[in-house]
Design an enzyme around this catalytic site. Sequence first.
Site, PDB file in Angstrom:
ATOM      1  N   TYR A  43     -18.935  12.748  27.634  1.00  0.00           N
ATOM      2  CA  TYR A  43     -18.564  13.280  26.260  1.00  0.00           C
ATOM      3  C   TYR A  43     -19.972  13.522  25.392  1.00  0.00           C
ATOM      4  O   TYR A  43     -20.122  14.484  25.262  1.00  0.00           O
ATOM      5  CB  TYR A  43     -17.208  12.998  25.617  1.00  0.00           C
ATOM      6  CG  TYR A  43     -17.333  13.529  24.365  1.00  0.00           C
ATOM      7  CD1 TYR A  43     -16.708  14.824  24.154  1.00  0.00           C
ATOM      8  CD2 TYR A  43     -17.393  13.351  22.957  1.00  0.00           C
ATOM      9  CE1 TYR A  43     -16.425  15.648  23.398  1.00  0.00           C
ATOM     10  CE2 TYR A  43     -17.537  13.907  22.063  1.00  0.00           C
ATOM     11  CZ  TYR A  43     -17.082  15.725  22.443  1.00  0.00           C
ATOM     12  OH  TYR A  43     -16.416  15.752  21.175  1.00  0.00           O
ATOM     13  N   SER A  45     -20.789  17.777  17.609  1.00  0.00           N
ATOM     14  CA  SER A  45     -20.049  16.441  17.361  1.00  0.00           C
ATOM     15  C   SER A  45     -20.910  15.304  16.551  1.00  0.00           C
ATOM     16  O   SER A  45     -22.392  15.356  17.139  1.00  0.00           O
ATOM     17  CB  SER A  45     -19.256  16.127  18.729  1.00  0.00           C
ATOM     18  OG  SER A  45     -19.015  14.289  18.530  1.00  0.00           O
TER      19      SER A  45
HETATM   20  N1  LIG Z   1     -11.441  16.624  17.072  1.00  0.00           N
HETATM   21  C1  LIG Z   1     -12.403  16.244  17.266  1.00  0.00           C
HETATM   22  O1  LIG Z   1     -11.754  15.098  16.779  1.00  0.00           O
HETATM   23  C2  LIG Z   1     -13.595  16.798  17.207  1.00  0.00           C
HETATM   24  C3  LIG Z   1     -14.805  15.921  16.243  1.00  0.00           C
HETATM   25  C4  LIG Z   1     -16.109  16.514  17.293  1.00  0.00           C
HETATM   26  C5  LIG Z   1     -16.514  16.908  17.554  1.00  0.00           C
HETATM   27  N2  LIG Z   1     -15.290  17.949  18.113  1.00  0.00           N
HETATM   28  C6  LIG Z   1     -15.704  19.187  18.886  1.00  0.00           C
HETATM   29  O2  LIG Z   1     -14.431  20.074  18.001  1.00  0.00           O
HETATM   30  C7  LIG Z   1     -14.746  21.626  19.621  1.00  0.00           C
HETATM   31  C8  LIG Z   1     -13.337  21.940  19.162  1.00  0.00           C
HETATM   32  O3  LIG Z   1     -12.556  20.921  19.927  1.00  0.00           O
HETATM   33  P1  LIG Z   1     -10.639  20.649  18.809  1.00  0.00           P
HETATM   34  O4  LIG Z   1     -10.572  19.357  18.430  1.00  0.00           O
HETATM   35  O5  LIG Z   1     -10.953  22.178  17.836  1.00  0.00           O
HETATM   36  O6  LIG Z   1      -9.631  21.120  20.469  1.00  0.00           O
HETATM   37  P2  LIG Z   1      -8.856  22.120  20.482  1.00  0.00           P
HETATM   38  O7  LIG Z   1      -8.086  21.514  21.678  1.00  0.00           O
HETATM   39  O8  LIG Z   1      -7.810  22.078  19.135  1.00  0.00           O
HETATM   40  O9  LIG Z   1      -9.039  23.117  20.457  1.00  0.00           O
HETATM   41  C9  LIG Z   1      -9.597  23.299  22.031  1.00  0.00           C
HETATM   42  C10 LIG Z   1      -9.645  25.115  22.184  1.00  0.00           C
HETATM   43  O10 LIG Z   1     -10.507  25.408  23.165  1.00  0.00           O
HETATM   44  C11 LIG Z   1      -9.971  25.741  24.022  1.00  0.00           C
HETATM   45  N3  LIG Z   1     -10.021  25.472  25.164  1.00  0.00           N
HETATM   46  C12 LIG Z   1     -10.526  24.902  26.270  1.00  0.00           C
HETATM   47  N4  LIG Z   1     -11.302  24.364  27.318  1.00  0.00           N
HETATM   48  C13 LIG Z   1     -11.375  26.274  27.690  1.00  0.00           C
HETATM   49  C14 LIG Z   1     -11.805  26.461  28.247  1.00  0.00           C
HETATM   50  N5  LIG Z   1     -12.193  26.032  29.296  1.00  0.00           N
HETATM   51  N6  LIG Z   1     -11.999  28.315  28.413  1.00  0.00           N
HETATM   52  C15 LIG Z   1     -11.160  28.466  27.340  1.00  0.00           C
HETATM   53  N7  LIG Z   1     -11.085  28.048  25.875  1.00  0.00           N
HETATM   54  C16 LIG Z   1     -11.240  26.299  26.646  1.00  0.00           C
HETATM   55  C17 LIG Z   1      -8.293  25.332  24.278  1.00  0.00           C
HETATM   56  O11 LIG Z   1      -7.440  26.588  24.871  1.00  0.00           O
HETATM   57  C18 LIG Z   1      -7.785  25.249  22.382  1.00  0.00           C
HETATM   58  O12 LIG Z   1      -7.683  26.250  21.646  1.00  0.00           O
HETATM   59  C19 LIG Z   1     -14.885  20.539  20.421  1.00  0.00           C
HETATM   60  O13 LIG Z   1     -16.432  21.055  20.878  1.00  0.00           O
HETATM   61  C20 LIG Z   1     -15.202  19.307  20.242  1.00  0.00           C
HETATM   62  O14 LIG Z   1     -15.566  18.744  20.950  1.00  0.00           O
HETATM   63  C21 LIG Z   1     -14.366  18.286  18.200  1.00  0.00           C
END
Ligand SMILES: NC(=O)c1ccc[n+]([C@@H]2O[C@H](COP(=O)([O-])OP(=O)(O)OC[C@H]3O[C@@H](n4cnc5c(N)ncnc54)[C@H](O)[C@@H]3O)[C@@H](O)[C@H]2O)c1
Length: 276
Positions: free
Chosen positions: A155, A142
């Site tokens: 975080y 991230s």
């Molecule tokens: N959304 C943003 O702005 C952003 C920015 C930078 C980085 N990220 C990173 O991207 C990655 C994905 O996040 P996203 O934004 O797609 O979120 P999201 O919530 O849309 O997707 C995350 C998925 O992980 C699953 N999940 C969560 N906890 C879990 C657990 N304990 N065991 C199994 N599955 C689990 C959820 O069911 C979901 O399907 C993360 O590592 C997040 O930190 C997101």
Amino acid sequence: MQLNNEVALVTGGGSGLGRAIVDRFVAEGARVAVLDKSAARLQELQAAHGAKVLGIEGDVRVLADHQKAARECVAAFGKIDCLIPNAGIWDYSMPLVDIPDDRIDAAFDEVFHINVKGYLLAVKACLPALVQSRGSVVFTISNAGFYPNGGGPLYTATKHAVVGMVRQLAFELAPHVRVNGVAPGGMNTDLRGPSSLGMANQAISSVPLGDMLASVLPVGRMPVATEYTGAYVFFATRSDTFPTTGALLNHDGGMGVRGFFEAAGGKDLPQKLQLS
Ligand SMILES: NC(=O)c1ccc[n+]([C@@H]2O[C@H](COP(=O)([O-])OP(=O)(O)OC[C@H]3O[C@@H](n4cnc5c(N)ncnc54)[C@H](O)[C@@H]3O)[C@@H](O)[C@H]2O)c1
């Protein structure tokens, strides 16, 4: 198709960035196993991709769930070429001063167990298959792995920890497995918060991130999840990546190059060059 006959395992592939990565990898010719806690989302994936995707329901905090995912992926597709630890939660930028005394232990454990331990356990479980395939790991980091203010201290610390994990594991697993990291910036997904802070039902899509980032990002707008996926394809591709391990890609719309007084320094270039 750049990933023909390749097999990937993605954690958190049921939603958001993980789902976009799964869709892109399938489009590039890969077969993909997905470990996610949401059975409903796994069913949606299977409905969309049929036999090219295998869903495994489990919690990334549990080693046995990763072992099951690795076992089932190898049983179904014969191997694991690329592991993408990606499942995560956010802390909604809660500052240290605001984290209640009686919840800080639980909140620390929850965010670190999902965002950091969940990544380590994934590698631990997939390591034999990855060594056998001379495969690679691509961690989702991230912007918070590099800069402040993309989260609170919990975080931000977890994402900095992942940067350390890329470097340490790239060393430890060489020359058999390449280990790299993609650090995306904001995107409109279902990213949730820790239940220990009462944030399990909050989704980042409820935050007006797009408006907030439009004036801050040098590229001029917040990317959508699909626009981040090409970086994962690159790191997973075998043909052009022999030299690439321990690499960290800031893939966040230019957060590290924004100016002091404005985000983008060249907004008037078309006028100066008489292009419009
Ligand atoms: N959304 C943003 O702005 C952003 C920015 C930078 C980085 N990220 C990173 O991207 C990655 C994905 O996040 P996203 O934004 O797609 O979120 P999201 O919530 O849309 O997707 C995350 C998925 O992980 C699953 N999940 C969560 N906890 C879990 C657990 N304990 N065991 C199994 N599955 C689990 C959820 O069911 C979901 O399907 C993360 O590592 C997040 O930190 C997101």
